[in-house]
Design an enzyme around this catalytic site. Sequence first.
Site, PDB file in Angstrom:
ATOM      1  N   ASP A   1       0.846  -1.199   0.000  1.00  0.00           N
ATOM      2  CA  ASP A   1       0.000   0.000   0.000  1.00  0.00           C
ATOM      3  C   ASP A   1       0.886   1.256   0.000  1.00  0.00           C
ATOM      4  OD1 ASP A   1      -3.220   0.518   1.007  1.00  0.00           O
ATOM      5  OD2 ASP A   1      -1.813   2.203   1.080  1.00  0.00           O
ATOM      6  N   ILE A   2       0.503   2.245  -0.790  1.00  0.00           N
ATOM      7  CA  ILE A   2       1.317   3.471  -0.915  1.00  0.00           C
ATOM      8  C   ILE A   2       1.274   4.307   0.370  1.00  0.00           C
ATOM      9  CG2 ILE A   2      -0.432   5.069  -1.830  1.00  0.00           C
ATOM     10  CD1 ILE A   2       1.632   5.782  -4.030  1.00  0.00           C
TER      11      ILE A   2
ATOM     12  N   HIS B   1     -10.336  -5.314  -3.319  1.00  0.00           N
ATOM     13  CA  HIS B   1      -9.005  -5.579  -2.778  1.00  0.00           C
ATOM     14  C   HIS B   1      -9.132  -5.950  -1.312  1.00  0.00           C
ATOM     15  CE1 HIS B   1      -9.884  -1.267  -2.587  1.00  0.00           C
ATOM     16  NE2 HIS B   1      -9.250  -1.255  -1.418  1.00  0.00           N
ATOM     17  N   LEU B   2      -8.226  -6.838  -0.911  1.00  0.00           N
ATOM     18  CA  LEU B   2      -8.146  -7.276   0.476  1.00  0.00           C
ATOM     19  C   LEU B   2      -6.945  -6.586   1.107  1.00  0.00           C
ATOM     20  CD1 LEU B   2      -9.258  -9.318   2.613  1.00  0.00           C
ATOM     21  CD2 LEU B   2      -7.518 -10.915   1.792  1.00  0.00           C
ATOM     22  N   HIS B   3      -7.168  -5.897   2.215  1.00  0.00           N
ATOM     23  CA  HIS B   3      -6.048  -5.321   2.966  1.00  0.00           C
ATOM     24  C   HIS B   3      -5.473  -6.400   3.882  1.00  0.00           C
ATOM     25  CE1 HIS B   3      -6.987  -0.918   2.320  1.00  0.00           C
ATOM     26  NE2 HIS B   3      -8.174  -1.428   2.069  1.00  0.00           N
TER      27      HIS B   3
ATOM     28  N   ASN C   1     -12.971  -3.463   2.490  1.00  0.00           N
ATOM     29  CA  ASN C   1     -13.872  -2.329   2.645  1.00  0.00           C
ATOM     30  C   ASN C   1     -14.819  -2.342   1.449  1.00  0.00           C
ATOM     31  OD1 ASN C   1     -12.600  -1.359   4.983  1.00  0.00           O
ATOM     32  ND2 ASN C   1     -11.064  -0.253   3.789  1.00  0.00           N
TER      33      ASN C   1
ATOM     34  N   GLY D   1     -15.356   2.953   3.811  1.00  0.00           N
ATOM     35  CA  GLY D   1     -14.002   3.453   3.590  1.00  0.00           C
ATOM     36  C   GLY D   1     -13.398   3.060   2.258  1.00  0.00           C
TER      37      GLY D   1
HETATM   38  P1  5GP Z   1      -9.686   1.394   0.202  1.00  0.00           P
HETATM   39  O1  5GP Z   1      -9.760   2.745   0.876  1.00  0.00           O
HETATM   40  O2  5GP Z   1     -10.373   1.440  -1.149  1.00  0.00           O
HETATM   41  O3  5GP Z   1     -10.168   0.231   1.044  1.00  0.00           O
HETATM   42  O4  5GP Z   1      -8.159   1.102  -0.047  1.00  0.00           O
HETATM   43  C1  5GP Z   1      -7.454   1.681  -1.105  1.00  0.00           C
HETATM   44  C2  5GP Z   1      -5.998   1.651  -0.732  1.00  0.00           C
HETATM   45  O5  5GP Z   1      -5.251   1.894  -1.908  1.00  0.00           O
HETATM   46  C3  5GP Z   1      -5.599   2.702   0.288  1.00  0.00           C
HETATM   47  O6  5GP Z   1      -5.075   2.071   1.447  1.00  0.00           O
HETATM   48  C4  5GP Z   1      -4.554   3.536  -0.443  1.00  0.00           C
HETATM   49  O7  5GP Z   1      -3.481   3.953   0.381  1.00  0.00           O
HETATM   50  C5  5GP Z   1      -4.104   2.614  -1.555  1.00  0.00           C
HETATM   51  N1  5GP Z   1      -3.650   3.288  -2.766  1.00  0.00           N
HETATM   52  C6  5GP Z   1      -4.272   4.323  -3.387  1.00  0.00           C
HETATM   53  N2  5GP Z   1      -3.588   4.680  -4.494  1.00  0.00           N
HETATM   54  C7  5GP Z   1      -2.508   3.833  -4.559  1.00  0.00           C
HETATM   55  C8  5GP Z   1      -1.424   3.714  -5.487  1.00  0.00           C
HETATM   56  O8  5GP Z   1      -1.310   4.441  -6.492  1.00  0.00           O
HETATM   57  N3  5GP Z   1      -0.508   2.753  -5.224  1.00  0.00           N
HETATM   58  C9  5GP Z   1      -0.603   1.928  -4.146  1.00  0.00           C
HETATM   59  N4  5GP Z   1       0.383   1.012  -3.987  1.00  0.00           N
HETATM   60  N5  5GP Z   1      -1.608   2.023  -3.250  1.00  0.00           N
HETATM   61  C10 5GP Z   1      -2.553   2.957  -3.464  1.00  0.00           C
END
Ligand code: 5GP
Length: 114
Positions: free
Chosen positions: A31-32, A100-102, A87, A93
Amino acid sequence: MSADCLFCKISAKKIPSKIVYEDEDVFAFEDISPQAPTHILLCPRKHFISLDHATAEDQAVIGKLQLVAAQLARERNLLDGYRTVFNNGAGAGQSVFHLHLHLLGGRPFRWPPG
Ligand code: 5GP
Ligand code: ZN
Protein backbone atom coordinates in the site's frame (compact mmCIF):
# COMPACT_ATOMS: atom_id res chain seq x y z
CA MET A 1 -9.62 -4.70 -17.34
CA SER A 2 -11.36 -1.43 -16.73
CA ALA A 3 -9.58 1.35 -18.63
CA ASP A 4 -9.84 3.98 -15.90
CA CYS A 5 -9.16 1.69 -12.92
CA LEU A 6 -6.02 2.33 -10.87
CA PHE A 7 -5.61 -1.29 -9.75
CA CYS A 8 -6.16 -2.65 -13.29
CA LYS A 9 -3.31 -0.33 -14.34
CA ILE A 10 -1.16 -1.69 -11.49
CA SER A 11 -2.05 -5.26 -12.57
CA ALA A 12 -0.94 -4.44 -16.13
CA LYS A 13 2.20 -2.68 -14.77
CA LYS A 14 1.18 0.57 -16.46
CA ILE A 15 1.57 2.16 -13.01
CA PRO A 16 4.55 1.09 -10.89
CA SER A 17 4.07 -0.60 -7.52
CA LYS A 18 6.00 -2.84 -5.15
CA ILE A 19 4.52 -6.21 -6.15
CA VAL A 20 5.09 -8.84 -3.46
CA TYR A 21 3.14 -11.74 -5.04
CA GLU A 22 1.47 -12.43 -8.38
CA ASP A 23 0.06 -15.28 -10.42
CA GLU A 24 -2.57 -15.68 -13.13
CA ASP A 25 -5.47 -15.05 -10.72
CA VAL A 26 -4.28 -12.50 -8.16
CA PHE A 27 -1.62 -9.87 -7.46
CA ALA A 28 -0.45 -8.28 -4.22
CA PHE A 29 1.49 -5.06 -3.65
CA GLU A 30 2.56 -2.69 -0.89
CA ASP A 31 0.00 0.00 0.00
CA ILE A 32 1.32 3.47 -0.91
CA SER A 33 0.09 4.87 2.42
CA PRO A 34 0.70 2.07 4.95
CA GLN A 35 -1.50 2.00 8.05
CA ALA A 36 0.69 -0.63 9.77
CA PRO A 37 4.29 -1.89 9.41
CA THR A 38 2.91 -4.50 6.97
CA HIS A 39 0.14 -3.18 4.71
CA ILE A 40 -0.38 -5.17 1.53
CA LEU A 41 -3.28 -4.99 -0.94
CA LEU A 42 -4.36 -8.22 -2.65
CA CYS A 43 -6.53 -8.04 -5.79
CA PRO A 44 -8.10 -10.37 -8.30
CA ARG A 45 -6.84 -9.83 -11.86
CA LYS A 46 -10.52 -9.67 -12.87
CA HIS A 47 -12.03 -6.23 -12.37
CA PHE A 48 -15.07 -6.10 -10.14
CA ILE A 49 -15.97 -3.39 -7.69
CA SER A 50 -16.62 -5.08 -4.35
CA LEU A 51 -18.15 -8.13 -2.68
CA ASP A 52 -21.52 -6.66 -3.56
CA HIS A 53 -20.62 -7.03 -7.25
CA ALA A 54 -19.11 -10.53 -6.94
CA THR A 55 -20.83 -13.53 -8.51
CA ALA A 56 -20.56 -17.28 -8.00
CA GLU A 57 -17.72 -17.43 -10.53
CA ASP A 58 -15.65 -15.19 -8.23
CA GLN A 59 -15.95 -17.52 -5.23
CA ALA A 60 -12.60 -19.26 -5.74
CA VAL A 61 -10.58 -16.09 -6.27
CA ILE A 62 -12.08 -14.44 -3.19
CA GLY A 63 -10.96 -17.43 -1.11
CA LYS A 64 -7.56 -17.37 -2.78
CA LEU A 65 -7.01 -13.75 -1.73
CA GLN A 66 -7.43 -14.83 1.92
CA LEU A 67 -5.07 -17.81 1.56
CA VAL A 68 -2.38 -15.77 -0.20
CA ALA A 69 -2.71 -13.18 2.58
CA ALA A 70 -2.17 -15.93 5.17
CA GLN A 71 0.91 -17.14 3.31
CA LEU A 72 2.36 -13.61 3.16
CA ALA A 73 1.63 -13.19 6.89
CA ARG A 74 3.53 -16.42 7.66
CA GLU A 75 6.45 -15.31 5.48
CA ARG A 76 6.57 -12.00 7.34
CA ASN A 77 6.33 -13.65 10.76
CA LEU A 78 3.22 -11.75 11.78
CA LEU A 79 3.04 -14.08 14.76
CA ASP A 80 1.08 -11.80 17.09
CA GLY A 81 -1.84 -11.61 14.70
CA TYR A 82 -2.84 -9.74 11.61
CA ARG A 83 -6.00 -8.45 10.02
CA THR A 84 -7.52 -9.02 6.57
CA VAL A 85 -10.17 -6.50 5.55
CA PHE A 86 -12.44 -5.84 2.57
CA ASN A 87 -13.87 -2.33 2.64
CA ASN A 88 -17.10 -2.58 0.66
CA GLY A 89 -18.58 0.75 -0.42
CA ALA A 90 -17.68 4.33 0.35
CA GLY A 91 -19.45 4.16 3.71
CA ALA A 92 -17.01 1.46 4.80
CA GLY A 93 -14.00 3.45 3.59
CA GLN A 94 -13.60 2.03 0.09
CA SER A 95 -11.83 4.56 -2.13
CA VAL A 96 -10.59 2.38 -5.04
CA PHE A 97 -13.41 0.52 -6.74
CA HIS A 98 -11.60 -2.68 -7.74
CA LEU A 99 -12.05 -5.32 -5.03
CA HIS A 100 -9.00 -5.58 -2.78
CA LEU A 101 -8.15 -7.28 0.48
CA HIS A 102 -6.05 -5.32 2.97
CA LEU A 103 -3.45 -7.37 4.90
CA LEU A 104 -2.37 -5.39 7.96
CA GLY A 105 0.13 -6.54 10.56
CA GLY A 106 3.05 -5.67 12.76
CA ARG A 107 1.21 -3.66 15.39
CA PRO A 108 -1.68 -4.24 17.83
CA PHE A 109 -5.23 -3.70 16.53
CA ARG A 110 -8.28 -2.53 18.44
CA TRP A 111 -11.77 -3.95 18.28
CA PRO A 112 -14.26 -2.69 17.21
CA PRO A 113 -12.45 -1.13 14.22
CA GLY A 114 -13.06 2.54 13.49
P1 5GP B 1 -9.69 1.39 0.20
O1 5GP B 1 -9.76 2.74 0.88
O2 5GP B 1 -10.37 1.44 -1.15
O3 5GP B 1 -10.17 0.23 1.04
O4 5GP B 1 -8.16 1.10 -0.05
C1 5GP B 1 -7.45 1.68 -1.10
C2 5GP B 1 -6.00 1.65 -0.73
O5 5GP B 1 -5.25 1.89 -1.91
C3 5GP B 1 -5.60 2.70 0.29
O6 5GP B 1 -5.07 2.07 1.45
C4 5GP B 1 -4.55 3.54 -0.44
O7 5GP B 1 -3.48 3.95 0.38
C5 5GP B 1 -4.10 2.61 -1.55
N1 5GP B 1 -3.65 3.29 -2.77
C6 5GP B 1 -4.27 4.32 -3.39
N2 5GP B 1 -3.59 4.68 -4.49
C7 5GP B 1 -2.51 3.83 -4.56
C8 5GP B 1 -1.42 3.71 -5.49
O8 5GP B 1 -1.31 4.44 -6.49
N3 5GP B 1 -0.51 2.75 -5.22
C9 5GP B 1 -0.60 1.93 -4.15
N4 5GP B 1 0.38 1.01 -3.99
N5 5GP B 1 -1.61 2.02 -3.25
C10 5GP B 1 -2.55 2.96 -3.46
ZN1 ZN C 1 -9.86 -2.71 -11.96
